[in-house]
Design a protein around this motif. Sequence first.
Motif, PDB file in Angstrom:
ATOM      1  N   ALA A  87       0.809  -1.222   0.000  1.00  0.00           N
ATOM      2  CA  ALA A  87       0.000   0.000   0.000  1.00  0.00           C
ATOM      3  C   ALA A  87       0.839   1.266   0.000  1.00  0.00           C
ATOM      4  O   ALA A  87       0.288   2.366   0.063  1.00  0.00           O
ATOM      5  N   LEU A  88       2.164   1.133  -0.070  1.00  0.00           N
ATOM      6  CA  LEU A  88       3.007   2.323  -0.163  1.00  0.00           C
ATOM      7  C   LEU A  88       2.661   3.106  -1.423  1.00  0.00           C
ATOM      8  O   LEU A  88       2.285   2.527  -2.449  1.00  0.00           O
ATOM      9  N   PRO A  89       2.785   4.417  -1.395  1.00  0.00           N
ATOM     10  CA  PRO A  89       2.483   5.200  -2.599  1.00  0.00           C
ATOM     11  C   PRO A  89       3.527   4.988  -3.688  1.00  0.00           C
ATOM     12  O   PRO A  89       4.580   4.386  -3.460  1.00  0.00           O
ATOM     13  N   THR A  90       3.228   5.492  -4.846  1.00  0.00           N
ATOM     14  CA  THR A  90       4.176   5.411  -5.956  1.00  0.00           C
ATOM     15  C   THR A  90       5.452   6.170  -5.618  1.00  0.00           C
ATOM     16  O   THR A  90       5.412   7.267  -5.061  1.00  0.00           O
ATOM     17  N   GLY A  91       6.590   5.586  -5.957  1.00  0.00           N
ATOM     18  CA  GLY A  91       7.867   6.219  -5.662  1.00  0.00           C
ATOM     19  C   GLY A  91       8.127   7.433  -6.535  1.00  0.00           C
ATOM     20  O   GLY A  91       7.797   7.446  -7.726  1.00  0.00           O
ATOM     21  N   GLN A  92       8.747   8.469  -5.941  1.00  0.00           N
ATOM     22  CA  GLN A  92       9.102   9.667  -6.693  1.00  0.00           C
ATOM     23  C   GLN A  92      10.103   9.373  -7.807  1.00  0.00           C
ATOM     24  O   GLN A  92      10.262  10.175  -8.725  1.00  0.00           O
ATOM     25  N   ASN A  93      10.751   8.207  -7.738  1.00  0.00           N
ATOM     26  CA  ASN A  93      11.690   7.845  -8.796  1.00  0.00           C
ATOM     27  C   ASN A  93      11.006   7.793 -10.162  1.00  0.00           C
ATOM     28  O   ASN A  93      11.654   8.036 -11.184  1.00  0.00           O
ATOM     29  N   VAL A  94       9.709   7.468 -10.196  1.00  0.00           N
ATOM     30  CA  VAL A  94       9.007   7.397 -11.468  1.00  0.00           C
ATOM     31  C   VAL A  94       9.014   8.763 -12.139  1.00  0.00           C
ATOM     32  O   VAL A  94       9.224   8.877 -13.360  1.00  0.00           O
ATOM     33  N   ARG A 101      13.864  12.295 -16.854  1.00  0.00           N
ATOM     34  CA  ARG A 101      15.104  11.893 -17.528  1.00  0.00           C
ATOM     35  C   ARG A 101      14.870  11.703 -19.022  1.00  0.00           C
ATOM     36  O   ARG A 101      15.712  12.065 -19.845  1.00  0.00           O
ATOM     37  N   TYR A 102      13.709  11.160 -19.394  1.00  0.00           N
ATOM     38  CA  TYR A 102      13.413  10.893 -20.803  1.00  0.00           C
ATOM     39  C   TYR A 102      12.410  11.878 -21.397  1.00  0.00           C
ATOM     40  O   TYR A 102      12.039  11.753 -22.560  1.00  0.00           O
ATOM     41  N   ASN A 103      11.952  12.830 -20.579  1.00  0.00           N
ATOM     42  CA  ASN A 103      11.040  13.882 -21.021  1.00  0.00           C
ATOM     43  C   ASN A 103       9.765  13.306 -21.642  1.00  0.00           C
ATOM     44  O   ASN A 103       9.320  13.725 -22.711  1.00  0.00           O
ATOM     45  N   VAL A 104       9.168  12.349 -20.942  1.00  0.00           N
ATOM     46  CA  VAL A 104       7.900  11.757 -21.385  1.00  0.00           C
ATOM     47  C   VAL A 104       6.971  11.631 -20.181  1.00  0.00           C
ATOM     48  O   VAL A 104       7.413  11.373 -19.067  1.00  0.00           O
ATOM     49  N   GLY A 105       5.689  11.858 -20.400  1.00  0.00           N
ATOM     50  CA  GLY A 105       4.686  11.628 -19.364  1.00  0.00           C
ATOM     51  C   GLY A 105       4.924  12.382 -18.076  1.00  0.00           C
ATOM     52  O   GLY A 105       4.579  11.879 -16.994  1.00  0.00           O
ATOM     53  N   LEU A 106       5.469  13.604 -18.149  1.00  0.00           N
ATOM     54  CA  LEU A 106       5.820  14.335 -16.926  1.00  0.00           C
ATOM     55  C   LEU A 106       4.584  14.655 -16.090  1.00  0.00           C
ATOM     56  O   LEU A 106       4.565  14.442 -14.878  1.00  0.00           O
ATOM     57  N   THR A 107       3.552  15.198 -16.724  1.00  0.00           N
ATOM     58  CA  THR A 107       2.329  15.537 -15.990  1.00  0.00           C
ATOM     59  C   THR A 107       1.654  14.288 -15.446  1.00  0.00           C
ATOM     60  O   THR A 107       1.189  14.254 -14.298  1.00  0.00           O
ATOM     61  N   PHE A 108       1.609  13.261 -16.254  1.00  0.00           N
ATOM     62  CA  PHE A 108       1.008  11.992 -15.849  1.00  0.00           C
ATOM     63  C   PHE A 108       1.732  11.417 -14.639  1.00  0.00           C
ATOM     64  O   PHE A 108       1.108  11.001 -13.655  1.00  0.00           O
ATOM     65  N   ALA A 109       3.061  11.401 -14.694  1.00  0.00           N
ATOM     66  CA  ALA A 109       3.853  10.864 -13.582  1.00  0.00           C
ATOM     67  C   ALA A 109       3.667  11.702 -12.325  1.00  0.00           C
ATOM     68  O   ALA A 109       3.438  11.164 -11.241  1.00  0.00           O
ATOM     69  N   ARG A 110       3.764  13.025 -12.466  1.00  0.00           N
ATOM     70  CA  ARG A 110       3.657  13.902 -11.309  1.00  0.00           C
ATOM     71  C   ARG A 110       2.309  13.794 -10.621  1.00  0.00           C
ATOM     72  O   ARG A 110       2.222  13.625  -9.399  1.00  0.00           O
ATOM     73  N   ASP A 111       1.225  13.867 -11.400  1.00  0.00           N
ATOM     74  CA  ASP A 111      -0.115  13.829 -10.801  1.00  0.00           C
ATOM     75  C   ASP A 111      -0.436  12.457 -10.220  1.00  0.00           C
ATOM     76  O   ASP A 111      -1.099  12.352  -9.187  1.00  0.00           O
ATOM     77  N   GLY A 112       0.035  11.390 -10.883  1.00  0.00           N
ATOM     78  CA  GLY A 112      -0.187  10.055 -10.342  1.00  0.00           C
ATOM     79  C   GLY A 112       0.515   9.863  -9.005  1.00  0.00           C
ATOM     80  O   GLY A 112      -0.058   9.298  -8.068  1.00  0.00           O
ATOM     81  N   ILE A 113       1.754  10.337  -8.916  1.00  0.00           N
ATOM     82  CA  ILE A 113       2.501  10.243  -7.656  1.00  0.00           C
ATOM     83  C   ILE A 113       1.826  11.074  -6.574  1.00  0.00           C
ATOM     84  O   ILE A 113       1.676  10.634  -5.430  1.00  0.00           O
TER      85      ILE A 113
END
Length: 314
Positions: free
Chosen positions: A270-277, A283-295
């Motif tokens: 149940a731990l949240p998504t890691g900030q590493n995502v 790092r690859y400049n893809v899905g930045l908004t998706f990753a940030r909001d999901g985390i």
Amino acid sequence: MPGLLSAMEGFCVIGVVILVGYMAARMRIGGPSAQMVLNKFSFFVSSPCLMFAILSKEPIFDIFHSSIVVAFLSAVAVGGLFLLLNRLHFHMDAADATIGALNSLYLNSNNIGLPIATYILGNPALVAPILVMQQAVFTPIGLTVLDVTTQGTVSVRRILAQPLHQPLLIGSLAGIAVSAISARTGWFVIPSFLFDPIDMIGDSAVPMILMAFGMSLHGSTPMRERSDRTAIVTVAVLKNVVMPIVAFALAYGLMGFRGPTLYACVVLAALPTGQNVYNYAARYNVGLTFARDGILLSTVTSPLVIALIAMLLS
């Protein structure tokens, strides 16, 4: 429940560090490139040092605890479920779908997992199998896909060489090797004058990642893009609700765990998504908004889920 209160305090600490990053960006401290610098330094330098410092000090048998089976299968299940939902409904490209899968299965095993394992579960070594699994299996696979899809070509040579370009994996494997050698010799083989600076640099990884994440929130509105909202909510539900349920079923039914071990498997799932995502997305400049909001959504809702698990199973 003192352990539960300590875990909530841990979430508060993380929120304060994210807030510091946000305020630094708002006050223009470090200039417009500060977020990029923090992301790159944590990815290439401090995070590998952190993995090495943690795993080299862990007993080798604790690193490969049998609970890794539950962690691995539950992560594969939710990651695969997101990819199936993407194919049926979201129709993201391969790079964004990879970020979504990582958002669904990647555990925040460092800056949240370690405090929770310490204060709620009473054993920080319980996160060691997750660290190994994520760095040795899921991270190389995810970054390989991101590397190939962002380059636009498929190269077997580049795929085979991908582990050599993953500092986190190199640091993790080096730490495991030192742990194994130390167990064999009966004493820690790295002298303190070499280990201490590595450990000191590693201590900067989590604050850097969290502050970079906070900086990314400045000037942006979470859940702003309507087309991504359903996917963002989906990854949060998969991570915070579905994954603990799957982990409970596997731990109880498949592995036969009971008591503290069962409780630990479900809480860690149940731990949240890691900030590493987000770090990988940047790092690859893809899905930045998706990753940030999901985390962000996963981090906000995870304490509630963990509190419910504690009330039901502890």
